[in-house]
Design a protein around this motif. Sequence first.
Motif, PDB file in Angstrom:
ATOM      1  N   ASP A  57       0.836  -1.209   0.000  1.00 10.82           N
ATOM      2  CA  ASP A  57       0.000   0.000   0.000  1.00 10.82           C
ATOM      3  C   ASP A  57       0.866   1.252   0.000  1.00 10.82           C
ATOM      4  N   ALA A  58       1.921   1.278   0.811  1.00 12.37           N
ATOM      5  CA  ALA A  58       2.803   2.447   0.884  1.00 12.37           C
ATOM      6  C   ALA A  58       3.511   2.665  -0.456  1.00 12.37           C
ATOM      7  N   PHE A  59       3.951   1.590  -1.097  1.00 11.27           N
ATOM      8  CA  PHE A  59       4.608   1.694  -2.399  1.00 11.27           C
ATOM      9  C   PHE A  59       3.638   2.253  -3.436  1.00 11.27           C
ATOM     10  N   ARG A  60       2.442   1.731  -3.442  1.00 14.11           N
ATOM     11  CA  ARG A  60       1.418   2.172  -4.398  1.00 14.11           C
ATOM     12  C   ARG A  60       1.042   3.635  -4.165  1.00 14.11           C
ATOM     13  N   ASP A  61       0.836   4.014  -2.897  1.00 12.66           N
ATOM     14  CA  ASP A  61       0.492   5.401  -2.574  1.00 12.66           C
ATOM     15  C   ASP A  61       1.589   6.360  -3.030  1.00 12.66           C
ATOM     16  N   ALA A  62       2.849   5.964  -2.833  1.00 11.84           N
ATOM     17  CA  ALA A  62       3.977   6.800  -3.256  1.00 11.84           C
ATOM     18  C   ALA A  62       4.018   6.925  -4.778  1.00 11.84           C
ATOM     19  N   ALA A  63       3.750   5.830  -5.487  1.00 13.69           N
ATOM     20  CA  ALA A  63       3.742   5.867  -6.951  1.00 13.69           C
ATOM     21  C   ALA A  63       2.640   6.794  -7.461  1.00 13.69           C
ATOM     22  N   LEU A  64       1.466   6.736  -6.853  1.00 17.07           N
ATOM     23  CA  LEU A  64       0.375   7.615  -7.260  1.00 17.07           C
ATOM     24  C   LEU A  64       0.677   9.072  -6.901  1.00 17.07           C
ATOM     25  N   LYS A  65       1.346   9.283  -5.779  1.00 13.65           N
ATOM     26  CA  LYS A  65       1.725  10.644  -5.383  1.00 13.65           C
ATOM     27  C   LYS A  65       2.674  11.255  -6.406  1.00 13.65           C
ATOM     28  N   ARG A  66       3.592  10.444  -6.940  1.00 12.36           N
ATOM     29  CA  ARG A  66       4.511  10.945  -7.980  1.00 12.36           C
ATOM     30  C   ARG A  66       3.759  11.365  -9.236  1.00 12.36           C
ATOM     31  N   LYS A  67       2.585  10.822  -9.427  1.00 14.05           N
ATOM     32  CA  LYS A  67       1.733  11.192 -10.571  1.00 14.05           C
ATOM     33  C   LYS A  67       0.806  12.354 -10.224  1.00 14.05           C
ATOM     34  N   GLY A  68       0.945  12.895  -9.025  1.00 10.70           N
ATOM     35  CA  GLY A  68       0.136  14.047  -8.629  1.00 10.70           C
ATOM     36  C   GLY A  68      -1.193  13.708  -7.977  1.00 10.70           C
ATOM     37  N   LEU A  69      -1.349  12.466  -7.524  1.00 11.26           N
ATOM     38  CA  LEU A  69      -2.602  12.041  -6.910  1.00 11.26           C
ATOM     39  C   LEU A  69      -2.431  11.867  -5.407  1.00 11.26           C
ATOM     40  N   LEU A  70      -3.467  12.197  -4.675  1.00  9.66           N
ATOM     41  CA  LEU A  70      -3.524  11.949  -3.245  1.00  9.66           C
ATOM     42  C   LEU A  70      -4.314  10.665  -3.035  1.00  9.66           C
ATOM     43  N   THR A  71      -3.846   9.825  -2.113  1.00  8.61           N
ATOM     44  CA  THR A  71      -4.579   8.620  -1.748  1.00  8.61           C
ATOM     45  C   THR A  71      -5.054   8.753  -0.310  1.00  8.61           C
ATOM     46  N   LEU A  72      -6.345   8.591  -0.116  1.00  5.05           N
ATOM     47  CA  LEU A  72      -6.913   8.521   1.230  1.00  5.05           C
ATOM     48  C   LEU A  72      -7.289   7.074   1.488  1.00  5.05           C
ATOM     49  N   ARG A  73      -6.977   6.595   2.686  1.00  5.58           N
ATOM     50  CA  ARG A  73      -7.303   5.226   3.068  1.00  5.58           C
ATOM     51  C   ARG A  73      -8.214   5.245   4.286  1.00  5.58           C
ATOM     52  N   PHE A  74      -9.236   4.420   4.233  1.00  6.66           N
ATOM     53  CA  PHE A  74     -10.176   4.309   5.335  1.00  6.66           C
ATOM     54  C   PHE A  74     -10.342   2.838   5.688  1.00  6.66           C
ATOM     55  N   PRO A  75     -10.294   2.517   6.978  1.00  9.44           N
ATOM     56  CA  PRO A  75     -10.596   1.132   7.362  1.00  9.44           C
ATOM     57  C   PRO A  75     -12.067   0.828   7.104  1.00  9.44           C
ATOM     58  N   ASN A  76     -12.334  -0.409   6.779  1.00  6.72           N
ATOM     59  CA  ASN A  76     -13.724  -0.810   6.511  1.00  6.72           C
ATOM     60  C   ASN A  76     -14.657  -0.406   7.638  1.00  6.72           C
ATOM     61  N   ALA A  77     -14.215  -0.573   8.869  1.00  5.41           N
ATOM     62  CA  ALA A  77     -15.071  -0.264  10.021  1.00  5.41           C
ATOM     63  C   ALA A  77     -15.494   1.202  10.020  1.00  5.41           C
ATOM     64  N   ALA A  78     -14.613   2.102   9.616  1.00  8.58           N
ATOM     65  CA  ALA A  78     -14.951   3.533   9.583  1.00  8.58           C
ATOM     66  C   ALA A  78     -16.084   3.792   8.597  1.00  8.58           C
ATOM     67  N   VAL A  79     -16.055   3.104   7.476  1.00 13.06           N
ATOM     68  CA  VAL A  79     -17.104   3.288   6.460  1.00 13.06           C
ATOM     69  C   VAL A  79     -18.434   2.753   6.982  1.00 13.06           C
ATOM     70  N   HIS A  80     -18.410   1.586   7.595  1.00 16.17           N
ATOM     71  CA  HIS A  80     -19.653   1.002   8.107  1.00 16.17           C
ATOM     72  C   HIS A  80     -20.206   1.794   9.294  1.00 16.17           C
ATOM     73  N   ASP A  81     -19.304   2.292  10.160  1.00 17.25           N
ATOM     74  CA  ASP A  81     -19.742   3.002  11.364  1.00 17.25           C
ATOM     75  C   ASP A  81     -20.316   4.381  11.062  1.00 17.25           C
ATOM     76  N   ASP A  82     -19.698   5.092  10.119  1.00 13.85           N
ATOM     77  CA  ASP A  82     -20.135   6.465   9.839  1.00 13.85           C
ATOM     78  C   ASP A  82     -19.793   6.856   8.402  1.00 13.85           C
ATOM     79  N   PRO A  83     -20.523   6.318   7.425  1.00 14.32           N
ATOM     80  CA  PRO A  83     -20.199   6.594   6.022  1.00 14.32           C
ATOM     81  C   PRO A  83     -20.266   8.077   5.670  1.00 14.32           C
ATOM     82  N   GLU A  84     -21.167   8.835   6.288  1.00 14.80           N
ATOM     83  CA  GLU A  84     -21.271  10.264   5.978  1.00 14.80           C
ATOM     84  C   GLU A  84     -20.018  11.016   6.427  1.00 14.80           C
TER      85      GLU A  84
END
Length: 95
Positions: A57-84
Amino acid sequence: MRSAPTSTEACLIAALQSRQGRWFFQVPVFGYIADFYFPSRRLVVELDGPLHDLQHDAFRDAALKRKGLLTLRFPNAAVHDDPEHVVAMIYASQG
């Protein structure tokens, strides 16, 4: 690439339905499959279950950052607990 969303992805999709803005689900982005991609924000959103490979994940996030993209990561539980709240964090980010 999957055609059907996981329960966590479906939960976030439902929460995103009420928001304006274009996003894509399970789409190729610079050689990687993004769970969600918001092109106008230059933002990738990943939902992380218990079996994620943190080093990859860290390697992939860094590769996308070099392309000018931000990656946000959320644990599954956070999405289920409070999707809004997750959606609010996505739209508050500066990709």
